[in-house]
Design a protein around this motif. Structure first.
Motif, mmCIF file in Angstrom:
data_model
loop_
_atom_site.group_PDB
_atom_site.id
_atom_site.type_symbol
_atom_site.label_atom_id
_atom_site.label_comp_id
_atom_site.label_asym_id
_atom_site.label_seq_id
_atom_site.Cartn_x
_atom_site.Cartn_y
_atom_site.Cartn_z
ATOM 1 N N THR A 10 2.546 5.974 5.137
ATOM 2 C CA THR A 10 2.887 6.054 3.719
ATOM 3 C C THR A 10 1.995 7.600 3.695
ATOM 4 O O THR A 10 2.515 8.296 2.778
ATOM 5 N N GLY A 54 8.721 0.531 0.017
ATOM 6 C CA GLY A 54 7.062 0.648 -0.439
ATOM 7 C C GLY A 54 6.184 -0.424 -0.080
ATOM 8 O O GLY A 54 5.020 -0.615 -0.453
ATOM 9 N N LYS A 57 0.812 -1.006 -0.033
ATOM 10 C CA LYS A 57 -0.022 0.060 -0.172
ATOM 11 C C LYS A 57 0.813 1.298 -0.100
ATOM 12 O O LYS A 57 0.611 2.330 -0.409
ATOM 13 N N THR A 58 2.044 1.180 0.567
ATOM 14 C CA THR A 58 2.946 2.484 0.562
ATOM 15 C C THR A 58 3.277 2.647 -0.877
ATOM 16 O O THR A 58 3.146 3.946 -1.317
ATOM 17 N N GLY A 89 0.253 3.864 -2.846
ATOM 18 C CA GLY A 89 -0.379 5.372 -2.285
ATOM 19 C C GLY A 89 0.684 6.308 -2.923
ATOM 20 O O GLY A 89 0.279 7.389 -3.530
ATOM 21 N N VAL A 90 1.870 6.058 -2.930
ATOM 22 C CA VAL A 90 2.778 6.984 -3.400
ATOM 23 C C VAL A 90 2.736 7.265 -4.665
ATOM 24 O O VAL A 90 2.760 8.217 -5.567
#
Length: 343
Positions: free
Chosen positions: A184, A71, A21-22, A25-26
Motif C-alpha cells: 500500500t 485495493g 486497507k490498500t 490508503g490510496v
C-alpha cells in the motif's frame, strides 16, 4: 501532476478498514489520482470521499481510468476466484494493473498472455528487486534521522502514522520522506520494496537500500513504515529484519486503543502486554551499535468516542511517560514535536 487515473478494485471490501486497507490508503493519500471505486456490494453511483462507486469495469470506463489498482489485502495474499474475471475484464479494456498481493499476475500464463496481446502492463508491487543482498553496514552511514513505526499488532495503522508524521513534517518545511515497505505504501508513494516478500536473509538489506534511496530523494528525516509486530507469532520475522536493517534512531510505538489480544493468530489467545512493557521491549531489541528510544505513542482511536479517545491518550501518556496522540483524529503535531526534541 500524476498522469495515472486509478480505478480502485475493492470488490466487497471498499469499506473494510482491514482487508480494504490498500484502497482506503490510496483514497486518503492519493485522492486526486482516483477516478472510481469498483465494489458491486455498494449502491452504484454512491460517492466515497467524492469518488463514484461502480458495479463493474465497464461502468468505470466513463471515468477514463488508465490503471486498475488491486485495493484489497486478502488473507495469504491470494485472489478469490471471482477476481480473476474482474482482472481479465480490466485487461481486455486496456487498463494497466497494479497488484500488491503475493500472487504475481505477471507469472500467471493466462493473464500475462492476455496482457501482452492488449499491450497492458502488469505491475506486481510486491515483487522484490532481483539483486537484493544482505545488509552491508551502509545503513549506518545514511545521513539524517531515521524514525521507524513499530506496533502492538499488525494492521493497526503503522503506515498511516508514518504518512501523517511525514505530512506534518513537510508542512513545517522539513526535508522529510516517507519510506514505503509494503504494497500500500508503494502504491501511495510510487516507490519502495515490500519487505514481507523478500527472502528472510535479505530483509535487512532491503531496508538498507530503502534508507539510501530515501536519503537520495532528499530526506533528512526518514519515516520508515513499520511491518508486522514483534510479538505476533506469524509476522514477527519481518518486523525484526526491518528494525535491524533500518537502524532507526527513534521509534514511534503504535497501538489500537482498547485492544488486548493479537488478532488473527492461531494458538491463542496471544495477549498484548502493557504499553510500558512494549516500550521497554522495543528499546532492548535495538542493535547495540545504534540504540533506539521510543519517542512517542501513536494511538488508533477510531472505535472510540472523542471523550474516550482523549482519555485513552492521557492514560497512555501517564503509563509510558511519553507524549501520545492519535495523529489521524487530532493531528500529528505533538508526535512530530516529540521526535524532533527540544527546539
Amino acid at each position: 501532476m500524476s498522469e495515472t487515473r486509478y480505478l480502485l478494485l475493492a470488490e466487497g471490501y471498499s469499506q473494510d478498514a482491514h482487508y480494504g486497507k490498500t484502497a482506503r490508503g490510496v483514497l486518503r493519500y492519493r485522492r486526486d489520482d482516483v477516478v472510481a471505486i469498483l465494489d458491486s456490494a455498494r449502491p452504484a453511483g454512491e460517492l466515497d470521499e467524492g469518488v463514484p462507486v461502480v458495479a463493474n469495469v465497464e461502468d468505470a470506463l466513463a471515468f477514463e481510468p488508465t490503471t486498475a489498482l488491486v485495493g484489497v489485502a486478502t488473507q495469504g495474499g491470494r485472489f478469490p476466484p471471482e477476481w480473476i474475471g474482474i482482472l481479465k475484464r480490466c485487461i481486455e479494456q486496456g487498463l494497466d494493473i497494479e497488484n500488491g498481493l503475493h500472487h504475481f499476475l505477471a507469472d500467471d500464463p493466462e493473464l500475462s498472455d492476455l496482457a501482452a496481446r492488449r499491450h497492458v502492463e502488469l505491475r506486481d508491487l510486491r515483487r522484490p528487486p532481483a539483486d537484493l543482498s544482505t545488509a552491508t553496514g551502509a545503513n549506518l552511514d545514511v545521513p539524517g534521522t531515521v524514525v521507524l513505526t513499530v506496533g502492538s499488532d499488525c494492521a493497526i495503522g503503522k503506515m498511516t502514522v508514518s504518512l501523517e508524521l511525514d505530512r506534518e513534517a513537510r508542512s513545517r518545511g522539513l526535508r522529510s520522506i516517507f519510506v514505503p515497505t509494503g504494497q500500500t505504501g508503494i502504491a501511495i508513494a510510487g516507490w519502495g520494496i515490500s519487505v514481507d516478500a523478500v527472502v528472510a536473509d535479505f530483509i535487512a538489506g532491503a531496508a538498507e537500500r530503502l534508507l539510501i534511496e530515501g536519503s537520495e530523494r532528499g530526506g533528512d528525516l526518514l519515516w520508515v513504515e513499520g511491518q508486522g509486530a514483534i510479538l505476533h507469532p506469524v509476522y514477527s520475522g519481518v518486523t525484526l529484519g526491518l528494525y535491524h536493517g533500518s537502524v532507526p534512531h527513534l521509534l514511534v510505538l503504535c497501538h489500537k486503543a482498547g485492544e488486548t489480544e493479537i488478532e488473527g493468530a492461531g494458538g491463542g489467545p496471544h495477549l498484548i502486554p502493557p504499553l510500558r512493557e512494549l516500550v521497554e521491549l522495543h528499546e532492548r531489541l535495538a542493535l547495540p551499535i545504534r540504540p533506539a528510544k521510543v519517542a512517542a505513542v501513536a494511538l488508533n482511536t477510531r472505535d472510540l468516542s472523542e471523550d474516550e479517545a482523549r482519555f485513552a491518550i492521557s492514560t497512555a501518556e501517564a503509563e509510558t511517560g511519553l507524549p501520545a496522540d492519535d495523529p489521524v483524529r487530532f493531528g500529528a503535531a505533538r508526535l512530530v514535536d516529540a521526535v524532533l526534541g527540544p527546539a
